[in-house]
Design an enzyme around this catalytic site. Sequence first.
Site, PDB file in Angstrom:
ATOM      1  N   THR A 121       0.849  -1.182   0.000  1.00  0.00           N
ATOM      2  CA  THR A 121       0.000   0.000   0.000  1.00  0.00           C
ATOM      3  C   THR A 121       0.884   1.230   0.000  1.00  0.00           C
ATOM      4  O   THR A 121       1.911   1.275   0.696  1.00  0.00           O
ATOM      5  CB  THR A 121      -0.978   0.021   1.195  1.00  0.00           C
ATOM      6  OG1 THR A 121      -1.729   1.234   1.157  1.00  0.00           O
ATOM      7  CG2 THR A 121      -0.276  -0.115   2.517  1.00  0.00           C
ATOM      8  N   GLU A 122       0.497   2.217  -0.802  1.00  0.00           N
ATOM      9  CA  GLU A 122       1.393   3.344  -1.065  1.00  0.00           C
ATOM     10  C   GLU A 122       1.617   4.232   0.147  1.00  0.00           C
ATOM     11  O   GLU A 122       2.538   5.056   0.153  1.00  0.00           O
ATOM     12  CB  GLU A 122       0.867   4.179  -2.231  1.00  0.00           C
ATOM     13  CG  GLU A 122      -0.481   4.813  -1.998  1.00  0.00           C
ATOM     14  CD  GLU A 122      -1.232   5.046  -3.303  1.00  0.00           C
ATOM     15  OE1 GLU A 122      -1.528   6.217  -3.574  1.00  0.00           O
ATOM     16  OE2 GLU A 122      -1.512   4.092  -4.031  1.00  0.00           O
ATOM     17  N   ASN A 123       0.775   4.092   1.193  1.00  0.00           N
ATOM     18  CA  ASN A 123       1.027   4.875   2.393  1.00  0.00           C
ATOM     19  C   ASN A 123       2.050   4.216   3.317  1.00  0.00           C
ATOM     20  O   ASN A 123       2.259   4.680   4.432  1.00  0.00           O
ATOM     21  CB  ASN A 123      -0.280   5.173   3.142  1.00  0.00           C
ATOM     22  CG  ASN A 123      -1.122   3.949   3.414  1.00  0.00           C
ATOM     23  OD1 ASN A 123      -1.174   3.027   2.619  1.00  0.00           O
ATOM     24  ND2 ASN A 123      -1.795   3.930   4.552  1.00  0.00           N
TER      25      ASN A 123
END
Length: 207
Positions: free
Chosen positions: A39-41
């Site tokens: 996940t990009e976070n």
Amino acid sequence: MARIVARDIPDGSYVNLGIGQPTKVADYLDLAGGVVLHTENGMLGMGPIATGDDVDPDLTNAGKQPVTELPGAAYFHHADSFAMMRGGHLDICIMGAFQVSARGDLANWHTGAPDAIPAVGGAMDLATGARDVFVMMSLFAKDGTAKLVPECTYPLTGLACVSRVYTELAIFHLTADGVVVPETFGIEFDELAERLDVEIRRPPNRE
């Protein structure tokens, strides 16, 4: 649709799930297959959506939904996460779309309407950085127009980046030889072909 996408992800792949429909893919993955969700976070090893006592408000996906973590999960800075995306370290990303063209152009961040709120996020980075881009979307918009089109009319996210499109009526493989339909759902191939402006064909072994 999410179950079918999960089925088609090769074992051991590193995969990013976009906001919306793609997040549901996590619920259907076979954990024994070793697929690692990114996940990009800033997380590797994301599990399915969290419910009940498993909800941790500090543990979310890019869409701010609570998620679980799998054994071996790792956390890192947002910048490192984008470096993974831009550096070609992800095998597959799965995103939604407003339109996809027959050659794989992707439009998923803005409709061009004056009152539309642009939502870029990491889509452009993923579209160019992931080795394969899968799109999950409804095949037709609310006004009945097809979202798989000869040419995108909405602002583009990436050029010739989409390799597969998963819809409620069919799967489309976007290849150098054209748009191939390996599976349909509740519709015959000929009817599907009549409803699209994009030329489609059956797999070579079924023609």
